[in-house]
Design an enzyme around this catalytic site. Sequence first.
Site, PDB file in Angstrom:
ATOM      1  N   ASP A  78     -13.079  -7.682  -3.207  1.00  0.00           N
ATOM      2  CA  ASP A  78     -12.760  -6.658  -4.213  1.00  0.00           C
ATOM      3  C   ASP A  78     -13.654  -6.909  -5.422  1.00  0.00           C
ATOM      4  O   ASP A  78     -14.244  -7.988  -5.555  1.00  0.00           O
ATOM      5  CB  ASP A  78     -11.276  -6.782  -4.611  1.00  0.00           C
ATOM      6  CG  ASP A  78     -10.877  -5.782  -5.690  1.00  0.00           C
ATOM      7  OD1 ASP A  78     -11.346  -4.628  -5.650  1.00  0.00           O
ATOM      8  OD2 ASP A  78     -10.099  -6.152  -6.592  1.00  0.00           O
ATOM      9  N   SER A  79     -13.685  -5.935  -6.308  1.00  0.00           N
ATOM     10  CA  SER A  79     -14.425  -6.132  -7.561  1.00  0.00           C
ATOM     11  C   SER A  79     -13.732  -7.166  -8.451  1.00  0.00           C
ATOM     12  O   SER A  79     -14.345  -7.698  -9.363  1.00  0.00           O
ATOM     13  CB  SER A  79     -14.517  -4.799  -8.297  1.00  0.00           C
ATOM     14  OG  SER A  79     -13.211  -4.287  -8.502  1.00  0.00           O
ATOM     15  N   CYS A  93      -6.356   2.800  -5.914  1.00  0.00           N
ATOM     16  CA  CYS A  93      -7.009   1.674  -6.579  1.00  0.00           C
ATOM     17  C   CYS A  93      -6.118   0.472  -6.308  1.00  0.00           C
ATOM     18  O   CYS A  93      -4.889   0.558  -6.482  1.00  0.00           O
ATOM     19  CB  CYS A  93      -7.119   1.933  -8.074  1.00  0.00           C
ATOM     20  SG  CYS A  93      -7.729   0.491  -8.982  1.00  0.00           S
ATOM     21  N   THR A  94      -6.722  -0.617  -5.877  1.00  0.00           N
ATOM     22  CA  THR A  94      -5.893  -1.758  -5.456  1.00  0.00           C
ATOM     23  C   THR A  94      -5.199  -2.448  -6.631  1.00  0.00           C
ATOM     24  O   THR A  94      -4.327  -3.285  -6.427  1.00  0.00           O
ATOM     25  CB  THR A  94      -6.730  -2.763  -4.635  1.00  0.00           C
ATOM     26  OG1 THR A  94      -7.937  -3.064  -5.346  1.00  0.00           O
ATOM     27  CG2 THR A  94      -7.063  -2.207  -3.279  1.00  0.00           C
ATOM     28  N   HIS A  95      -5.582  -2.094  -7.853  1.00  0.00           N
ATOM     29  CA  HIS A  95      -4.850  -2.606  -9.030  1.00  0.00           C
ATOM     30  C   HIS A  95      -3.543  -1.841  -9.275  1.00  0.00           C
ATOM     31  O   HIS A  95      -2.639  -2.364  -9.914  1.00  0.00           O
ATOM     32  CB  HIS A  95      -5.680  -2.436 -10.307  1.00  0.00           C
ATOM     33  CG  HIS A  95      -6.665  -3.527 -10.563  1.00  0.00           C
ATOM     34  ND1 HIS A  95      -7.819  -3.663  -9.841  1.00  0.00           N
ATOM     35  CD2 HIS A  95      -6.667  -4.525 -11.483  1.00  0.00           C
ATOM     36  CE1 HIS A  95      -8.494  -4.692 -10.309  1.00  0.00           C
ATOM     37  NE2 HIS A  95      -7.817  -5.233 -11.305  1.00  0.00           N
ATOM     38  N   GLU A 122      -4.491  -5.797 -15.769  1.00  0.00           N
ATOM     39  CA  GLU A 122      -5.074  -7.146 -15.894  1.00  0.00           C
ATOM     40  C   GLU A 122      -4.592  -7.858 -17.152  1.00  0.00           C
ATOM     41  O   GLU A 122      -4.516  -9.080 -17.184  1.00  0.00           O
ATOM     42  CB  GLU A 122      -6.600  -7.054 -15.879  1.00  0.00           C
ATOM     43  CG  GLU A 122      -7.130  -6.624 -14.535  1.00  0.00           C
ATOM     44  CD  GLU A 122      -8.331  -7.421 -14.091  1.00  0.00           C
ATOM     45  OE1 GLU A 122      -8.962  -8.053 -14.932  1.00  0.00           O
ATOM     46  OE2 GLU A 122      -8.602  -7.411 -12.873  1.00  0.00           O
ATOM     47  N   CYS A 143     -10.984  -2.758  -1.888  1.00  0.00           N
ATOM     48  CA  CYS A 143     -11.315  -2.092  -3.152  1.00  0.00           C
ATOM     49  C   CYS A 143     -11.576  -0.628  -2.827  1.00  0.00           C
ATOM     50  O   CYS A 143     -12.435  -0.312  -1.988  1.00  0.00           O
ATOM     51  CB  CYS A 143     -12.562  -2.723  -3.761  1.00  0.00           C
ATOM     52  SG  CYS A 143     -13.169  -1.884  -5.233  1.00  0.00           S
ATOM     53  N   ASN A 144     -10.831   0.247  -3.467  1.00  0.00           N
ATOM     54  CA  ASN A 144     -11.027   1.677  -3.213  1.00  0.00           C
ATOM     55  C   ASN A 144     -12.383   2.159  -3.706  1.00  0.00           C
ATOM     56  O   ASN A 144     -13.013   3.003  -3.075  1.00  0.00           O
ATOM     57  CB  ASN A 144      -9.926   2.485  -3.905  1.00  0.00           C
ATOM     58  CG  ASN A 144      -8.660   2.506  -3.088  1.00  0.00           C
ATOM     59  OD1 ASN A 144      -8.488   3.346  -2.218  1.00  0.00           O
ATOM     60  ND2 ASN A 144      -7.765   1.572  -3.335  1.00  0.00           N
ATOM     61  N   THR A 145     -12.830   1.614  -4.838  1.00  0.00           N
ATOM     62  CA  THR A 145     -14.106   2.070  -5.401  1.00  0.00           C
ATOM     63  C   THR A 145     -15.245   1.765  -4.430  1.00  0.00           C
ATOM     64  O   THR A 145     -16.085   2.632  -4.151  1.00  0.00           O
ATOM     65  CB  THR A 145     -14.352   1.378  -6.766  1.00  0.00           C
ATOM     66  OG1 THR A 145     -13.209   1.589  -7.590  1.00  0.00           O
ATOM     67  CG2 THR A 145     -15.579   1.928  -7.448  1.00  0.00           C
ATOM     68  N   TYR A 193     -15.981  -2.167 -11.330  1.00  0.00           N
ATOM     69  CA  TYR A 193     -17.006  -1.429 -10.602  1.00  0.00           C
ATOM     70  C   TYR A 193     -16.820   0.085 -10.797  1.00  0.00           C
ATOM     71  O   TYR A 193     -17.732   0.859 -10.596  1.00  0.00           O
ATOM     72  CB  TYR A 193     -16.900  -1.715  -9.095  1.00  0.00           C
ATOM     73  CG  TYR A 193     -17.476  -3.025  -8.617  1.00  0.00           C
ATOM     74  CD1 TYR A 193     -17.734  -4.090  -9.483  1.00  0.00           C
ATOM     75  CD2 TYR A 193     -17.768  -3.190  -7.258  1.00  0.00           C
ATOM     76  CE1 TYR A 193     -18.254  -5.282  -9.008  1.00  0.00           C
ATOM     77  CE2 TYR A 193     -18.296  -4.379  -6.772  1.00  0.00           C
ATOM     78  CZ  TYR A 193     -18.536  -5.429  -7.642  1.00  0.00           C
ATOM     79  OH  TYR A 193     -19.057  -6.603  -7.167  1.00  0.00           O
ATOM     80  N   GLY A 194     -15.586   0.449 -11.147  1.00  0.00           N
ATOM     81  CA  GLY A 194     -15.198   1.870 -11.141  1.00  0.00           C
ATOM     82  C   GLY A 194     -15.975   2.758 -12.093  1.00  0.00           C
ATOM     83  O   GLY A 194     -15.963   3.976 -11.962  1.00  0.00           O
TER      84      GLY A 194
HETATM   85  N1  DGL Z   1      -9.961  -2.752  -7.445  1.00  0.00           N
HETATM   86  C1  DGL Z   1     -10.793  -1.621  -7.783  1.00  0.00           C
HETATM   87  C2  DGL Z   1     -10.422  -0.414  -6.902  1.00  0.00           C
HETATM   88  O1  DGL Z   1      -9.653  -0.509  -5.994  1.00  0.00           O
HETATM   89  C3  DGL Z   1     -10.647  -1.209  -9.216  1.00  0.00           C
HETATM   90  C4  DGL Z   1     -11.288  -2.063 -10.263  1.00  0.00           C
HETATM   91  C5  DGL Z   1     -12.705  -1.684 -10.614  1.00  0.00           C
HETATM   92  O2  DGL Z   1     -12.942  -0.676 -11.299  1.00  0.00           O
HETATM   93  O3  DGL Z   1     -13.567  -2.428 -10.212  1.00  0.00           O
HETATM   94  O4  DGL Z   1     -10.908   0.663  -7.099  1.00  0.00           O
END
Ligand code: DGL
Length: 280
Positions: free
Chosen positions: A22-23, A196-198, A164, A85-87, A54-55
């Site tokens: 993941d990011s 988004c995994t967050h 976070e 990570c969805n992004t 990363y988003g």
């Molecule tokens: N974990 C990332 C996702 O699932 C989000 C965090 C990011 O922007 O890197 O999209």
Amino acid sequence: MLLYRFDPKNAKMNNNPIGIFDSGIGGLTVVKEIIRVLPDENIVYLGDTARVPYGTRSKEVITKFALELVNFLLKREVKFLVVACNTISATCLNEIIKVSPVPVLGVVDPTIEFAVGMTKNKKVGVIGTAGTINSRAYDQRILQGNAKIKVSSVACPLFVPIAEEGLADHQVARLIATDYLKDLRNNGIDTLILACTHYPLMRKIIEETMGSEVVLIDSAKPTAKKLKQVLKENNLLSKKKNPKYEFYVTDAPERVLKVASRFFGNVLNGYLKKITLPIL
Ligand code: DGL
């Protein structure tokens, strides 16, 4: 970029670890569920905490970073890659599949499959980072699955830093959620994808804001379930008990331990290591 290669056909694969990345730390929501449904699997996790988020980045940069993470995990001879990570999954899954000698599972397809099966009124909402929403990966794939579904998407960029910072229960989270989600509340959706995994870390506030009639779907359960199915089909399930876990981050392991402990207890204790950039 030259990726590390080994030949999976010649390797003793079953007991090799699953590589999950993941990011940042959001992918741990997926790891937690994978450990629950696949308790015998060895896991190597990599979170790019030095370069998160990363988003907000371009496809070109996300792809470059993602391939570096992939390379790190391939060097650890992983038998399977999970893009938690969805992004990354929405932006460059195909680029990863193209170069990976081992099977790759992203979070987008399992999550969509689950959500499409849940909606009754065929109105689905998607929330994610700007990168995920702007990629339109969710909208396009949902419509490919069922052209009758109406999709409404909204980027919620502040949810990641709020989660976070441990402010998921704070009044500030409620105010921002009310603002971000107001159009979705008016669109009559019955299913909302937390793309988004967050965002599972913000679940309570999102649930309160959307109301109990809207079903929330996140990536953790559908991805872990699909992973188990694919490992089984490919005869790749671990044949050993007492799995090993390794968690790597690219920066600030003390902060990661602090933030992660709020959500996952002491799961990372003793397993967390820092690697330095560049990671090639
Ligand atoms: N974990 C990332 C996702 O699932 C989000 C965090 C990011 O922007 O890197 O999209």
